[in-house]
Design a protein around this motif. Structure first.
Motif, PDB file in Angstrom:
ATOM      1  N   ASP A  86     -25.323 -43.498  -3.280  1.00 57.12           N
ATOM      2  CA  ASP A  86     -26.768 -43.562  -3.034  1.00 57.12           C
ATOM      3  C   ASP A  86     -27.296 -44.983  -3.220  1.00 57.12           C
ATOM      4  OD1 ASP A  86     -26.837 -40.742  -2.705  1.00 57.12           O
ATOM      5  OD2 ASP A  86     -26.932 -40.469  -4.867  1.00 57.12           O
ATOM      6  N   SER A 141     -27.708 -38.995 -13.830  1.00 57.84           N
ATOM      7  CA  SER A 141     -27.536 -37.607 -13.375  1.00 57.84           C
ATOM      8  C   SER A 141     -28.886 -36.892 -13.206  1.00 57.84           C
ATOM      9  CB  SER A 141     -26.681 -36.822 -14.368  1.00 57.84           C
ATOM     10  OG  SER A 141     -27.435 -36.580 -15.542  1.00 57.84           O
ATOM     11  N   ARG A 142     -28.830 -35.771 -12.517  1.00 56.67           N
ATOM     12  CA  ARG A 142     -30.047 -35.015 -12.191  1.00 56.67           C
ATOM     13  C   ARG A 142     -30.837 -34.616 -13.443  1.00 56.67           C
ATOM     14  NH1 ARG A 142     -28.649 -29.999  -8.679  1.00 56.67           N
ATOM     15  NH2 ARG A 142     -27.407 -31.645  -7.687  1.00 56.67           N
ATOM     16  N   LEU A 185     -33.885 -44.589 -13.014  1.00 57.59           N
ATOM     17  CA  LEU A 185     -33.354 -43.280 -12.596  1.00 57.59           C
ATOM     18  C   LEU A 185     -32.106 -43.438 -11.734  1.00 57.59           C
ATOM     19  CD1 LEU A 185     -36.625 -41.378 -11.603  1.00 57.59           C
ATOM     20  CD2 LEU A 185     -35.528 -41.493 -13.841  1.00 57.59           C
ATOM     21  N   SER A 233     -32.228 -37.596 -15.309  1.00 56.99           N
ATOM     22  CA  SER A 233     -33.385 -38.147 -14.588  1.00 56.99           C
ATOM     23  C   SER A 233     -34.631 -37.344 -14.917  1.00 56.99           C
ATOM     24  CB  SER A 233     -33.154 -38.112 -13.072  1.00 56.99           C
ATOM     25  OG  SER A 233     -32.027 -38.865 -12.720  1.00 56.99           O
ATOM     26  N   ASN A 255     -33.902 -30.717  -6.264  1.00 57.18           N
ATOM     27  CA  ASN A 255     -32.689 -30.760  -5.445  1.00 57.18           C
ATOM     28  C   ASN A 255     -32.889 -30.060  -4.096  1.00 57.18           C
ATOM     29  OD1 ASN A 255     -29.925 -31.606  -5.179  1.00 57.18           O
ATOM     30  ND2 ASN A 255     -29.382 -29.430  -5.308  1.00 57.18           N
TER      31      ASN A 255
HETATM   32  C1  BG6 Z   1     -26.977 -40.790  -8.240  1.00 50.13           C
HETATM   33  C2  BG6 Z   1     -28.363 -41.206  -7.898  1.00 50.13           C
HETATM   34  O1  BG6 Z   1     -26.090 -41.279  -7.294  1.00 50.13           O
HETATM   35  O2  BG6 Z   1     -26.868 -39.368  -8.269  1.00 50.13           O
HETATM   36  C3  BG6 Z   1     -29.373 -40.581  -8.835  1.00 50.13           C
HETATM   37  O3  BG6 Z   1     -28.465 -42.632  -8.002  1.00 50.13           O
HETATM   38  C4  BG6 Z   1     -29.184 -39.077  -8.837  1.00 50.13           C
HETATM   39  O4  BG6 Z   1     -30.675 -40.918  -8.398  1.00 50.13           O
HETATM   40  C5  BG6 Z   1     -27.743 -38.740  -9.194  1.00 50.13           C
HETATM   41  O5  BG6 Z   1     -30.066 -38.464  -9.780  1.00 50.13           O
HETATM   42  C6  BG6 Z   1     -27.461 -37.230  -9.201  1.00 50.13           C
HETATM   43  O6  BG6 Z   1     -27.607 -36.744  -7.904  1.00 50.13           O
HETATM   44  P1  BG6 Z   1     -27.678 -35.205  -7.530  1.00 50.13           P
HETATM   45  O7  BG6 Z   1     -27.588 -35.213  -6.021  1.00 50.13           O
HETATM   46  O8  BG6 Z   1     -26.513 -34.530  -8.164  1.00 50.13           O
HETATM   47  O9  BG6 Z   1     -28.986 -34.689  -8.027  1.00 50.13           O
END
Ligand code: BG6
Ligand code: MG
Length: 229
Positions: free
Chosen positions: A19, A56-57, A52, A60, A87
């Motif tokens: 990301d 992780s989700r 953030l 965050s 999500n």
């Molecule tokens: C990371 C992002 O790659 O993945 C974060 O930089 C994100 O912003 C994290 O919270 C978790 O992602 P997901 O898709 O599991 O919610």
């Protein structure tokens, strides 16, 4: 000793964050979190959002709730529901992605790394990483993709990068990690790898080498930076 080390230094793998490095899903995470936060009466800006990135989700969500002084307001089950809601919004955004959403230069870089026999890994904290890679149609380039669901410690802990190196069977000192997040750069360095930051020079100042955009992230630039160290 230093000279001896340098002579033996060899680039064997590049381990990418997803990301904000391979594609601009960092923006989609921002949009989805911002919407949820606003529903909770919490506002945050891009500066806060830097914290953030790479996280992780659930972590965050905790950081957003802490910002709004709402840490104690929700039960664990309610927090799960809030993270799920974010999500669902995020999944709607990535469902429309195509190979056109690859950031500039990334496809050329993946091709060149393959040609040069440099291994390619993915170390994304996202549980949506497999879906995003599929939407972008670049799965064939990766020698390994770490499953975020199996990682216990969030970046800046080195676990995810060390796992990628282990899966690639490459020593961390022969790996370059590429990140757009402060936490990610710290994770790469804690793993004893060479850290390339993509994005704002001030935000990523701890990185060993920084490019402002992926267009500058060529194989030659990576090689030059790695061997100069
Ligand atoms: C990371 C992002 O790659 O993945 C974060 O930089 C994100 O912003 C994290 O919270 C978790 O992602 P997901 O898709 O599991 O919610
Ligand atoms: Mg990132």
């Amino acid at each position: 000793m230093k000279g001896f080390d340098m002579m033996n230094k060899q680039l064997k793998a590049v381990i990418f964050d997803l990301d904000g490095v391979i594609t601009d899903t960092a923006e989609y995470h921002f949009i989805a979190w911002k919407q949820l936060a606003e529903e909770l009466g919490i506002t945050f800006d891009r500066t806060f959002n830097e914290q953030l990135k790479g996280v992780s989700r659930m972590e965050s969500l905790e950081r957003i709730l802490a910002l709004g002084g709402q840490t104690e307001r929700y039960t664990a089950a309610e927090k799960e529901a809030l993270a799920h809601k974010k999500n669902e919004h995020y999944k709607q955004l990535i469902a429309r992605m195509t190979p056109n959403d690859l950031l500039p230069g990334i496809l050329d870089l993946l091709r060149e790394l393959k040609r040069e026999n440099v291994k390619i890994g993915l170390a994304s904290a996202s549980k949506n990483a497999f879906t995003v890679i599929e939407r972008l149609q670049i799965g064939e380039y990766f020698d390994t993709i770490v499953d975020a669901a199996k990682i216990k410690h969030s970046k800046p802990h080195p676990e995810i990068f060390l796992t990628a190196a282990k899966q690639l069977q490459v020593d961390p000192s022969a790996c370059v990690g590429v990140e757009d997040a402060q936490a990610g750069v710290a994770a790469i360095q804690a793993a004893n790898m060479f850290a390339i930051g993509v994005g704002d020079k001030e935000a990523l100042k701890e990185a060993d080498y920084i490019v402002e955009t992926t267009a500058e992230l060529t194989y030659d630039a990576i090689v030059r930076a790695f061997y100069r160290e």
